[in-house]
Write a protein that holds these residues in place. Sequence first.
Motif, PDB file in Angstrom:
ATOM      1  N   LEU A  78       3.327  37.216 -25.609  1.00  0.00           N
ATOM      2  CA  LEU A  78       3.316  38.374 -24.726  1.00  0.00           C
ATOM      3  C   LEU A  78       4.499  39.263 -25.080  1.00  0.00           C
ATOM      4  CD1 LEU A  78       2.303  38.468 -21.061  1.00  0.00           C
ATOM      5  CD2 LEU A  78       4.318  39.747 -21.755  1.00  0.00           C
ATOM      6  N   TYR A  79       4.219  40.551 -25.296  1.00  0.00           N
ATOM      7  CA  TYR A  79       5.222  41.521 -25.740  1.00  0.00           C
ATOM      8  C   TYR A  79       5.435  42.610 -24.691  1.00  0.00           C
ATOM      9  CZ  TYR A  79       4.987  39.986 -30.669  1.00  0.00           C
ATOM     10  OH  TYR A  79       5.060  39.280 -31.853  1.00  0.00           O
ATOM     11  N   ASP A  80       6.630  43.164 -24.724  1.00  0.00           N
ATOM     12  CA  ASP A  80       6.942  44.425 -24.058  1.00  0.00           C
ATOM     13  C   ASP A  80       6.686  45.525 -25.083  1.00  0.00           C
ATOM     14  OD1 ASP A  80       8.137  46.704 -23.007  1.00  0.00           O
ATOM     15  OD2 ASP A  80       9.928  45.666 -22.315  1.00  0.00           O
ATOM     16  N   ARG A  81       5.783  46.453 -24.780  1.00  0.00           N
ATOM     17  CA  ARG A  81       5.425  47.480 -25.761  1.00  0.00           C
ATOM     18  C   ARG A  81       6.550  48.453 -26.046  1.00  0.00           C
ATOM     19  NH1 ARG A  81       0.663  48.460 -22.627  1.00  0.00           N
ATOM     20  NH2 ARG A  81       0.941  50.717 -22.772  1.00  0.00           N
ATOM     21  N   SER A  82       7.591  48.462 -25.211  1.00  0.00           N
ATOM     22  CA  SER A  82       8.723  49.347 -25.486  1.00  0.00           C
ATOM     23  C   SER A  82       9.713  48.715 -26.467  1.00  0.00           C
ATOM     24  CB  SER A  82       9.452  49.690 -24.177  1.00  0.00           C
ATOM     25  OG  SER A  82      10.103  48.552 -23.640  1.00  0.00           O
ATOM     26  N   THR A  84       8.936  45.923 -29.425  1.00  0.00           N
ATOM     27  CA  THR A  84       8.017  44.960 -30.038  1.00  0.00           C
ATOM     28  C   THR A  84       8.659  44.155 -31.169  1.00  0.00           C
ATOM     29  OG1 THR A  84       7.190  46.664 -31.557  1.00  0.00           O
ATOM     30  CG2 THR A  84       6.042  46.403 -29.448  1.00  0.00           C
ATOM     31  N   ALA A  85       9.972  44.269 -31.317  1.00  0.00           N
ATOM     32  CA  ALA A  85      10.641  43.524 -32.386  1.00  0.00           C
ATOM     33  C   ALA A  85      10.586  42.020 -32.133  1.00  0.00           C
ATOM     34  CB  ALA A  85      12.087  43.981 -32.517  1.00  0.00           C
ATOM     35  N   SER A  86      10.504  41.627 -30.866  1.00  0.00           N
ATOM     36  CA  SER A  86      10.419  40.208 -30.527  1.00  0.00           C
ATOM     37  C   SER A  86       9.553  40.047 -29.293  1.00  0.00           C
ATOM     38  CB  SER A  86      11.808  39.615 -30.278  1.00  0.00           C
ATOM     39  OG  SER A  86      12.448  40.275 -29.198  1.00  0.00           O
ATOM     40  N   PHE A  87       8.965  38.880 -29.152  1.00  0.00           N
ATOM     41  CA  PHE A  87       8.092  38.619 -28.009  1.00  0.00           C
ATOM     42  C   PHE A  87       8.902  38.092 -26.828  1.00  0.00           C
ATOM     43  CE2 PHE A  87       8.031  34.971 -30.914  1.00  0.00           C
ATOM     44  CZ  PHE A  87       8.445  33.937 -30.088  1.00  0.00           C
ATOM     45  N   ALA A 181      -9.519  36.534 -27.418  1.00  0.00           N
ATOM     46  CA  ALA A 181      -8.382  35.975 -28.165  1.00  0.00           C
ATOM     47  C   ALA A 181      -7.327  35.536 -27.156  1.00  0.00           C
ATOM     48  CB  ALA A 181      -7.844  36.998 -29.167  1.00  0.00           C
ATOM     49  N   GLY A 182      -6.257  36.313 -27.000  1.00  0.00           N
ATOM     50  CA  GLY A 182      -5.214  35.958 -26.043  1.00  0.00           C
ATOM     51  C   GLY A 182      -5.543  36.398 -24.627  1.00  0.00           C
ATOM     52  N   THR A 183      -4.973  35.690 -23.667  1.00  0.00           N
ATOM     53  CA  THR A 183      -5.123  36.047 -22.251  1.00  0.00           C
ATOM     54  C   THR A 183      -3.951  35.432 -21.481  1.00  0.00           C
ATOM     55  OG1 THR A 183      -6.616  35.990 -20.330  1.00  0.00           O
ATOM     56  CG2 THR A 183      -6.618  34.057 -21.765  1.00  0.00           C
ATOM     57  N   PHE A 184      -3.922  35.623 -20.170  1.00  0.00           N
ATOM     58  CA  PHE A 184      -2.847  35.050 -19.363  1.00  0.00           C
ATOM     59  C   PHE A 184      -3.297  34.922 -17.913  1.00  0.00           C
ATOM     60  CE2 PHE A 184      -2.153  39.623 -19.796  1.00  0.00           C
ATOM     61  CZ  PHE A 184      -1.958  40.062 -18.496  1.00  0.00           C
ATOM     62  N   ILE A 185      -2.579  34.085 -17.172  1.00  0.00           N
ATOM     63  CA  ILE A 185      -2.815  33.905 -15.743  1.00  0.00           C
ATOM     64  C   ILE A 185      -1.635  34.513 -14.992  1.00  0.00           C
ATOM     65  CG2 ILE A 185      -2.907  32.196 -13.884  1.00  0.00           C
ATOM     66  CD1 ILE A 185      -4.512  30.395 -15.721  1.00  0.00           C
ATOM     67  N   TYR A 186      -1.927  35.271 -13.952  1.00  0.00           N
ATOM     68  CA  TYR A 186      -0.881  35.970 -13.196  1.00  0.00           C
ATOM     69  C   TYR A 186      -1.268  36.053 -11.730  1.00  0.00           C
ATOM     70  CZ  TYR A 186      -3.879  40.143 -12.934  1.00  0.00           C
ATOM     71  OH  TYR A 186      -4.905  41.023 -12.668  1.00  0.00           O
ATOM     72  N   ASP A 187      -0.311  36.455 -10.898  1.00  0.00           N
ATOM     73  CA  ASP A 187      -0.641  36.878  -9.548  1.00  0.00           C
ATOM     74  C   ASP A 187       0.430  37.830  -9.034  1.00  0.00           C
ATOM     75  OD1 ASP A 187       1.483  35.388  -8.575  1.00  0.00           O
ATOM     76  OD2 ASP A 187       0.278  33.912  -7.527  1.00  0.00           O
ATOM     77  N   ALA A 188       0.178  38.418  -7.892  1.00  0.00           N
ATOM     78  CA  ALA A 188       1.094  39.396  -7.318  1.00  0.00           C
ATOM     79  C   ALA A 188       2.359  38.706  -6.828  1.00  0.00           C
ATOM     80  CB  ALA A 188       0.426  40.133  -6.160  1.00  0.00           C
ATOM     81  N   VAL A 189       3.466  39.411  -6.919  1.00  0.00           N
ATOM     82  CA  VAL A 189       4.713  38.958  -6.314  1.00  0.00           C
ATOM     83  C   VAL A 189       4.757  39.534  -4.913  1.00  0.00           C
ATOM     84  CG1 VAL A 189       7.227  39.056  -6.402  1.00  0.00           C
ATOM     85  CG2 VAL A 189       5.919  38.827  -8.515  1.00  0.00           C
TER      86      VAL A 189
END
Length: 220
Positions: A78-82, A84-87, A181-189
């Motif tokens: 998972l990357y921050d698009r701002s 992208t040098a490292s995940f 391909a990739g995915t993730f599990i999340y929920d609201a804070v």
Amino acid sequence: MKNVLLTICLGVALVVMTSFAEATPIVAYEVPFETAGNQTYSQALGMNFDVHSDINIFSLGAFDDNSDGFNREIKVRLYDRSNTASFLVEKIFATGNTGSLIGGSRFLDLDSPLFLSAGFEGAIVAYGYGIGERNGNKGSVSGSWTTNDGGGLLSFVDGGFFGGTAYPTRTDSGPADRYAAGTFIYDAVTPTPVPEPATVFLLSSGLAGLVWYKRRHRNS
């Protein structure tokens, strides 16, 4: 009297438990069970998402061709698009039945939840697919996978991105869930809930009444 007090306490406990109930985790890119892949692409496959309300990421997932275990090692990042040098986080899925199968993807929990604030612009990237363990690509057929934005917590943006073994930079066409391909599990804070004054009063009254009853019963 005893039954009345017990009923009050149980009712108040139920209210408090309901107030503190946690949200149900959400799978961002949902793939149905036993979905077959349709592409043997071994380089990175990425998809972009934007966060609109604070969330926690709990697990990273990888599509499992035919839901029968991995025949190749798959890496998901998972990357921050701002930047992208490292995940930010990575999970490596070894061959076999690695991870928990949910639908057509397998998931590995993060060591601790990853907090993403509103305004975060992210990308989920996976690579390692190929002969023996296909990814899915909606560019060649109509894929059955979908996205779940959690009622507006996220939006899924842009087309897919591909190439290399790190952050992919070659632009593909849409849709935003171009790849299985990739995915993730999340929920609201959500903020720690504070019981309403009426709930606190009921709880206090019920407990006080129960104490009174026990003392009266003991002294009688």
